[in-house]
Design a protein around this motif. Structure first.
Motif, short mmCIF file in Angstrom:
data_model
loop_
_atom_site.label_atom_id
_atom_site.label_comp_id
_atom_site.label_asym_id
_atom_site.label_seq_id
_atom_site.Cartn_x
_atom_site.Cartn_y
_atom_site.Cartn_z
N SER A 39 0.83 -1.20 0.00
CA SER A 39 0.00 0.00 0.00
C SER A 39 0.87 1.25 0.00
N ASP A 40 0.26 2.41 0.35
CA ASP A 40 0.96 3.67 0.12
C ASP A 40 1.99 4.02 1.19
N GLU A 41 1.95 3.35 2.35
CA GLU A 41 2.96 3.62 3.37
C GLU A 41 4.02 2.53 3.33
N PHE A 42 5.20 2.89 2.83
CA PHE A 42 6.28 1.92 2.66
C PHE A 42 7.12 1.89 3.93
N ASP A 43 6.95 0.84 4.71
CA ASP A 43 7.68 0.68 5.97
C ASP A 43 8.41 -0.65 5.92
N LYS A 76 15.99 -12.83 11.20
CA LYS A 76 14.91 -13.81 11.07
C LYS A 76 14.53 -14.03 9.62
N VAL A 77 14.49 -12.96 8.82
CA VAL A 77 14.10 -13.13 7.42
C VAL A 77 15.19 -13.86 6.64
N ILE A 78 16.43 -13.63 7.00
CA ILE A 78 17.53 -14.36 6.35
C ILE A 78 17.45 -15.84 6.70
N ASP A 79 17.15 -16.14 7.96
CA ASP A 79 16.98 -17.54 8.37
C ASP A 79 15.86 -18.21 7.59
N LYS A 80 14.81 -17.45 7.29
CA LYS A 80 13.65 -18.03 6.60
C LYS A 80 13.89 -18.20 5.11
N LEU A 81 14.63 -17.27 4.50
CA LEU A 81 14.74 -17.26 3.04
C LEU A 81 16.10 -17.75 2.51
N LYS A 82 17.09 -17.84 3.36
CA LYS A 82 18.44 -18.14 2.89
C LYS A 82 18.50 -19.47 2.15
N GLY A 83 19.06 -19.41 0.94
CA GLY A 83 19.25 -20.61 0.12
C GLY A 83 17.98 -21.12 -0.53
N LYS A 84 16.87 -20.39 -0.42
CA LYS A 84 15.62 -20.86 -1.01
C LYS A 84 15.30 -20.12 -2.30
N ARG A 85 14.64 -20.82 -3.19
CA ARG A 85 14.13 -20.21 -4.41
C ARG A 85 12.71 -19.73 -4.10
N TYR A 86 12.61 -18.48 -3.77
CA TYR A 86 11.31 -17.97 -3.30
C TYR A 86 10.68 -17.00 -4.31
N LEU A 87 9.38 -16.81 -4.14
CA LEU A 87 8.65 -15.76 -4.85
C LEU A 87 7.97 -14.88 -3.81
N ILE A 88 8.29 -13.59 -3.83
CA ILE A 88 7.62 -12.62 -2.98
C ILE A 88 6.87 -11.64 -3.87
N VAL A 89 5.57 -11.50 -3.63
CA VAL A 89 4.77 -10.50 -4.33
C VAL A 89 4.60 -9.30 -3.41
N LEU A 90 5.04 -8.13 -3.88
CA LEU A 90 4.82 -6.86 -3.18
C LEU A 90 3.73 -6.12 -3.94
N ASP A 91 2.54 -6.15 -3.39
CA ASP A 91 1.39 -5.59 -4.11
C ASP A 91 1.12 -4.15 -3.71
N ASP A 92 0.86 -3.32 -4.71
CA ASP A 92 0.44 -1.93 -4.53
C ASP A 92 1.55 -1.09 -3.89
#
Length: 479
Positions: A249-253, A276-292
C-alpha cells in the motif's frame, strides 16, 4: 473538496437539535422557527447541489456549498454556547449558598434572563439567519431543485438482512493472494511473466542482485489480479520453495514488510527482523509478491532489497505499482506495462457480473450491455462494477439505458476518468447511503474500523435514517 453529503449530515443532525435545545429558550422561539425552516428548505436541495458540483464541476455551486458549510458550523457554535451557558448555571447552582439558590434557579429556568447574554446570542442568531437568507436566495439563482426520492430506495433498509460481522475494514486496497473471480484476457501476460520467473536461473550461486519484475498500470487495470494468477499457478508453485504475498500500500515501511514476510505480530528491532528473514529465506528459491507499491525512496528500497537478497539462484520479487517511476527504481528486469482488455474480453467480464443469475429476459439487454461494455474502454474494474450494479436491475431496461446514455462517459481515457465512471455506482446508491459512504473518508487508508464505533459515529452525525419499528443501531447495522 466540499461534499454536499457531509453537509447534509450536519444539517440533518442540527435540525432536531435546534428545535430541542433552542425551544428551552423562550426568548428566541420565533427566530428558532425561522432558522429551522430555512435550513430545512436548503437541505432539501443538497442532493441536486451534489450532482452539479461533482458531475458538472460547477464553480458557483461549489462556492455555495462552501458558504453553507461555514454557516452550518456557525449554527453549531451557537448551540454549543447555549449548552455551555446552561451547564455553567447548573454548576453555579450546585455551589451557590442557600441565600442565592432561588435567584440562580430562576436563571436556569430562563437562562437568557441575563440581558447581556441574551443580546449576544440574539445578535448571533439574527446574523446567521441573514446569511442563510442570502444562501437561500442564491439557491434559486442556481436553479437547485428539491429531490424526489424513489420510495423503494427510501425504504430499502427494511428489506436488508442484519449483518453478522462484528467489524469490517476500510482497507479496500488490502489485498490477498487468492481471488475466486473468473479472469478474462490476461493469459498472454500471465504466460510471459511465468516464463521469465521459471527461466530466471541462469546465474550461478547466490544472487548478487535480486530479480525484481514490476507490473505497471493505472488503477483498475487488474495488476493485482494478474499477480494472483501468477502466484497461484501450479508451475510457479512447483518451481518455488516458498511463496509470500505482501500488501504494501501507500505507506512503505521496511519493518512492516518484513514482519508480513515473517508473519510476525510482536514488535522487534530491524536488526532482529533482518536475521529472522535471512533464516527463513536463505538458500531458497522464493517468490515474494509486493502488491500496490508507491514508494519512490531509492534508499529505502535498496535497504529492503539488500535484506531480501539472500535466496538461492532464481529467487524472485514480483511487484505491482501504478507509478512508472517506482518500477524504474526497483526493476532489475524490464517492467510489464498492462494494457486494456479487448472489447470481447471486457464484454465477457461485464456479462459474467450482469447476468450472474441467469440469461436476460430479452435480447435488448445483451445489445445495451455490449454498448456499455464497449464504453468501459477495456478497464476491468469499471466492467465488473457496472456489471454487478446492473445485475441487480436485470429486469429494469430503463436503468440500463440510463447508464449507457450517461454524460459521464464523455471523458478522456486516464485514471481520473476511471474514478469519474465509477461515480455512476455511487450515484446509484440511495442518498442516505451515499452520506454514510462519504463519511468513511475520515478514516486513514488500510485502518481497521470497529463496526459498532462506525455506527455510533453515523448516529452522532445524523446519517442513519429513521425506519419504523426499528432501533437506530439496528438500522445502522444493515447499511
Amino acid at each position: 473538496m466540499v461534499d454536499a453529503a457531509l453537509i447534509s449530515g450536519l444539517l440533518s443532525n442540527l435540525l432536531p437539535l435546534i428545535n430541542d435545545e433552542f425551544s428551552l429558550f423562550w426568548s428566541f422561539e420565533n427566530e428558532v422557527q425561522k432558522l429551522s425552516s430555512t435550513l430545512s428548505s436548503i437541505s432539501a436541495v443538497l442532493e441536486d447541489a451534489e450532482r452539479k458540483n461533482v458531475r458538472e464541476k460547477d464553480k458557483q455551486t461549489k462556492d455555495w456549498l462552501r458558504k453553507l458549510k461555514h454557516v452550518a458550523y456557525e449554527v453549531r457554535d451557537i448551540m454549543d454556547e447555549c449548552n455551555f451557558e446552561d451547564l455553567r448555571l447548573q454548576v453555579k447552582s450546585r455551589n451557590a449558598s442557600s441565600s442565592t439558590r432561588l435567584q440562580v434557579s430562576n436563571l436556569i429556568t430562563h437562562p437568557f434572563s441575563n440581558i447581556k447574554t441574551r443580546l449576544k446570542i440574539g445578535h448571533k442568531i439574527k446574523d446567521v439567519q441573514e446569511k442563510l437568507n442570502q444562501i437561500s436566495s442564491e439557491r434559486k439563482k442556481l436553479h437547485l431543485r428539491e429531490s424526489i426520492h424513489d420510495s423503494k430506495k427510501l425504504h430499502c433498509l427494511e428489506c436488508i438482512q442484519d449483518s453478522k460481522e462484528d467489524k469490517f475494514t476500510s482497507s479496500w486496497r488490502e489485498t490477498v493472494s487468492r481471488s475466486s473471480n473468473q479472469v478474462y484476457g490476461r493469459d498472454k501476460e500471465k504466460k510471459e511473466i511465468i516464463g521469465i520467473l521459471v527461466n530466471n536461473t541462469s546465474r550461478v550461486g547466490v544472487s548478487k542482485e535480486l530479480s525484481v519484475l514490476p507490473l505497471v498500470g493505472f488503477g483498475g487495470l487488474g495488476k493485482t489480479t494478474l499477480a494472483q494468477m501468477v502466484f497461484n499457478d501450479d508451475e510457479v508453485s512447483k518451481h518455488c520453495d516458498t511463496k509470500i504475498w505482501v500488501c504494501v500500500s501507500d505507506e512503505f515501511d521496511i519493518k512492516l514488510v518484513i514482519k508480513s514476510i515473517l508473519e510476525l505480530k510482536e514488535e522487534a528491532c530491524l536488526e532482529e527482523l533482518q536475521k529472522k528473514v535471512i533464516d527463513k529465506l536463505k538458500g531458497k528459491r522464493y517468490l515474494i509478491v509486493l502488491d500496490d507499491v508507491w514508494n519512490e525512496n531509492v534508499e529505502a528500497w535498496d535497504q529492503l532489497r539488500s535484506i531480501l537478497d539472500c535466496g538461492s539462484n532464481g529467487a524472485f520479487v514480483l511487484l505491482t505499482t501504478r507509478k512508472r517511476n517506482v518500477a524504474e527504481i526497483m526493476e532489475t528486469i524490464q517492467h510489464v506495462a498492462l494494457s486494456s482488455l479487448s472489447e470481447d474480453d471486457c464484454w465477457l467480464l461485464f456479462k459474467d457480473r450482469a447476468f450472474v443469475h441467469g440469461k436476460p429476459k430479452s435480447t435488448n439487454f445483451i445489445s445495451i450491455g455490449k454498448e456499455i461494455a464497449r464504453k468501459c474502454k477495456g478497464v476491468p474494474l469499471v466492467a465488473k462494477t457496472l456489471g454487478s450494479q446492473l445485475g441487480s436491475k436485470k429486469s429494469d431496461e430503463t436503468e440500463w439505458i440510463r447508464i449507457r446514455d450517461s454524460e459521464i462517459w464523455e471523458i478522456s481515457q486516464n485514471e481520473n476518468s476511471i474514478l469519474s465512471i465509477l461515480r455512476l455506482s455511487y450515484y446509484d446508491l440511495p442518498y442516505h447511503l451515499r452520506r454514510c459512504f462519504v463519511f468513511c473518508a475520515i478514516f486513514p487508508k488500510d485502518i481497521e474500523i470497529k463496526k459498532e464505533r462506525l455506527i455510533q459515529l453515523w448516529m452522532a452525525h445524523g446519517l442513519i435514517p429513521i425506519v419504523k419499528n426499528q432501533e437506530v443501531e439496528d438500522v445502522g447495522n444493515t447499511i
